[in-house]
Design a protein around this motif. Sequence first.
Motif: not given
Length: 362
Positions: A81-82, A84, A87, A91-94, A330
């Motif tokens: 999740d961390s 970059p 992402s 995308g930024n969804s966890s 995105c």
Amino acid sequence: MQHLRQLLEIQNSELAKLLKYSLHGLEAALTQARTASPTDPGAKICDQILQELHQILQPTSLAPTNHRQELKLNHLRTAFDSDPELSLYLGNSSLQSQTDSNLWNEVQRKLLRVPEDTAILWRNRALELAQAAGAIENQTHVHPLPFIRDELIYPGLSGTIQAPGLCLSRQALLDAEIFSTRASEDLNLLAGFLLLWIKLIEIDPDLHHTLKSVFSFDVMALHSQPEQKTQYIDAFINRFWRVQKADENADPLLTLRAWIDIDEAIHSLVFIPPAERYSWWGKLQQESRRILKKVADRAISFDNNVRIRQLSGLYADICHLTKDDLQLDCGGTPGEVLTCIRVYSQINQEELPGRVLFRSLR
């Protein structure tokens, strides 16, 4: 339905496990039969039963936050999740999974959407973190998905974590009624795509569709909108039979038009952001485009003027060749095409616009 769900939710129950496996088996069998017999008089009722099965097999609620700390793969979740770089592609969804088995599969499925070199690095890292938790890589503990070849998609785990992997299986395709030994290799490739897409839609809740004939105004989620899933699969099935009929008629232009349509259906299955072109997903979808080029070349050999173009690059440079495009905010580079949903084509004196997903400039 109520009592079925109550039994499924009982922890550490062998009866619950048996029921869950049986319902998954029933769902898979009905899905395969539904695909093989699209005109069956019971098809509509079967669709409703499949929706009910899909709903009852979904978890009713998320586990509490402190449960996440108990996961053996919690370090994998945090690292994934961390990152970059990931992402940029995902995308930024966890990650949403609440069990180690589901978390392993969610991570591995997402890696199928990123560039191959990045995926390889992260698969190695994920395996190291799993091994640190006492798990063992298991390349035989895999769920088979029907396709024209055998291929390990990603391994499962055994030891302290029991998690199935995924593989492509030619035998699973051979066992399907839609497969025919009398059909051409290209038609059986389409049959493989159809069955594989149906299976992947059931497995991956992140999948969307952009098929214009089903819904033309937006990218539609399949997991949360069962009616969109049913309509998309029905449209894919109908286009498959059209290709088969055109092939039987031996009309090169009719076959070409049918292939353009089914190639659009194949490329209309997307993620948000769309899978990177050189990812596992991107390369798999390109197999359809390679056959489409061969079909176009065959039409040309019959003295037809045919041009096929896969659209990419700056959207401003190709928008005059498209119609009813869709934009996202995105993925990729602002102002560029994210994926070519439908190729641009010229068939003799007729011009057929393409369709793309592109990144807005905002």
